[in-house]
Design an enzyme around this catalytic site. Structure first.
Site, PDB file in Angstrom:
ATOM      1  N   ASN A  73       0.819  -1.023   0.050  1.00  0.00           N
ATOM      2  CA  ASN A  73       0.023   0.068  -0.002  1.00  0.00           C
ATOM      3  C   ASN A  73       0.962   1.067  -0.085  1.00  0.00           C
ATOM      4  OD1 ASN A  73       0.960   0.683   2.766  1.00  0.00           O
ATOM      5  ND2 ASN A  73      -0.856  -0.620   3.395  1.00  0.00           N
ATOM      6  N   ARG A  74       0.497   2.230  -0.068  1.00  0.00           N
ATOM      7  CA  ARG A  74       1.171   3.754  -0.175  1.00  0.00           C
ATOM      8  C   ARG A  74       2.117   3.642   0.983  1.00  0.00           C
ATOM      9  NH1 ARG A  74      -1.173   8.811  -2.558  1.00  0.00           N
ATOM     10  NH2 ARG A  74       0.687  10.250  -2.382  1.00  0.00           N
ATOM     11  N   LYS A  75       1.840   3.608   2.198  1.00  0.00           N
ATOM     12  CA  LYS A  75       2.590   3.702   3.213  1.00  0.00           C
ATOM     13  C   LYS A  75       3.702   2.717   3.143  1.00  0.00           C
ATOM     14  CE  LYS A  75       2.413   3.877   8.403  1.00  0.00           C
ATOM     15  NZ  LYS A  75       3.747   2.750   8.759  1.00  0.00           N
ATOM     16  N   GLU A  76       3.428   1.581   2.985  1.00  0.00           N
ATOM     17  CA  GLU A  76       4.604   0.558   2.819  1.00  0.00           C
ATOM     18  C   GLU A  76       5.287   0.727   1.715  1.00  0.00           C
ATOM     19  OE1 GLU A  76       1.632  -3.117   4.589  1.00  0.00           O
ATOM     20  OE2 GLU A  76       1.814  -2.777   2.365  1.00  0.00           O
ATOM     21  N   ASP A 134      -5.695  -7.844   0.909  1.00  0.00           N
ATOM     22  CA  ASP A 134      -5.820  -9.329   0.670  1.00  0.00           C
ATOM     23  C   ASP A 134      -6.598  -9.693  -0.653  1.00  0.00           C
ATOM     24  OD1 ASP A 134      -4.420  -9.662   2.889  1.00  0.00           O
ATOM     25  OD2 ASP A 134      -6.466 -10.042   4.033  1.00  0.00           O
TER      26      ASP A 134
END
Length: 337
Positions: A208-211, A285
């Site tokens: 995701n964006r943060k990751e 998921d």
């Protein structure tokens, strides 16, 4: 931008039914406690939740597996859980969802991860986690690898769900990559930056964006700008492609949709199709499951991204770790024509 017809969606779903996908990773038990709030506690400034009911669902990598079987894809789960009531409950739920649990190993040395969410008036009040994040011992890891090696000859793709709970070790990941590369098997991974494993040379990674910014070692300084104009986001995606060399990089961006990237090509922004967002838990998921099954069914990367974007749009409109059915997915495309 290109879309998919209902006919093409049904073709992908029909072809996916002929494939088998293995899911390896941290399986969890999602526990939901439902109630209502009518007062504040006299003991502390917190709401008092009057219990009404509770429910259990497979979570983590187990939710990836049930997203596949919900779309009639043959799916095997390879994981380690505790030899405890939660582990037995998780296996029962997965079996009921038609997931092959032959590769699910129970160990006295582990506890099954449980996420308990207390819900009142359709709002999450608090979450309590009970888990073991210690890496697998070599005996269990070797057992999981034996299960993988015995099942992989018939599989079309492998999904690794790393939630930082100890099942996905660097040595396990290295062996899985070696086997997939030798056999030409598609390998997808949902990474967790806090967990340092070798992420290079995979078929697909889906942060995701943060990751994604954490993996790139960059700061997200322009989070309000939409993807086509967000140079920081584009530089970050280029850095991830350079660092990890995946065949495909799919960055999920919440309300901004997705960004599909590959080396040597301009990133493709896919806007969200979600109409209402009730709960984003488990949306990632659904994305990795449906993208991978679409590729296994012969879809192009762009078709797979659009396919998974619609699946996520359906799932976030439900509460809890939800799945999407073939009819719901087809209807999502009908609503866009």
């Amino acid at each position: 931008m290109q879309s998919l017809t209902q006919k093409r969606v049904r073709q992908i779903l029909a072809a996916a039914r002929k494939a088998k996908i293995l899911v390896i990773g941290d399986a969890m038990l999602d526990h939901f406690v439902w109630g209502r709030v009518g007062r504040i506690s006299p003991e502390a400034p917190v709401p008092v939740v009057d219990f009404q009911r509770e429910s259990f669902m497979p979570g983590g990598a187990a939710n990836v597996a049930r997203n596949l079987t919900a779309l009639n894809v043959r799916t095997g789960m390879i994981t380690a859980v505790g030899r405890d009531p939660a582990g037995r409950n998780l296996k029962r739920l997965l079996t009921a969802d038609n997931v092959d649990c032959a590769g699910m190993i129970s160990s006295r040395n582990r506890v099954t991860s449980i996420k308990t969410r207390i819900i009142a008036h359709q709002q999450q009040v608090v979450r309590l986690d009970r888990e073991c994040a210690a890496a697998l011992d070599m005996r269990i890891e070797n057992s999981l690898l034996s299960q993988f090696e015995s099942q992989q000859p018939e599989c079309a793709a492998v999904i690794v769900g790393d939630y930082g709970k100890g099942v996905v070790t660097d040595s396990l990941m290295r062996r899985v990559k070696e086997i997939c590369r030798a056999r030409g098997i598609w390998l997808s991974l949902d990474p967790k930056p806090i967990h340092k494993i070798d992420l290079t040379d995979l078929s697909l990674i889906t942060p995701n964006r943060k990751e994604a910014f954490e993996l790139a070692g960059m700061e997200d300084t322009a989070s309000d700008l939409p993807p086509p104009k967000n140079q920081t986001l584009l530089k970050m995606s280029d850095r991830l492609l350079e660092l990890y060399r995946p065949a495909l990089l799919l960055i999920t961006l919440g309300e901004h949709g997705m960004l599909l990237c590959r080396a040597g090509s301009r990133p493709v922004h896919i806007p969200t199709v979600a109409q209402e967002v009730f709960d984003v838990s488990g949306a990632g998921d659904s994305v990795i499951a449906t993208f991978t099954l679409a590729v296994a069914a012969g879809a192009s990367p762009l078709e797979a991204a659009i396919f998974s974007n619609h699946a996520a749009g359906v799932v976030v409109g439900k509460f809890g770790t939800a799945t999407v059915s073939p009819n719901e997915l087809a209807a999502s495309f009908a609503n866009r024509l």
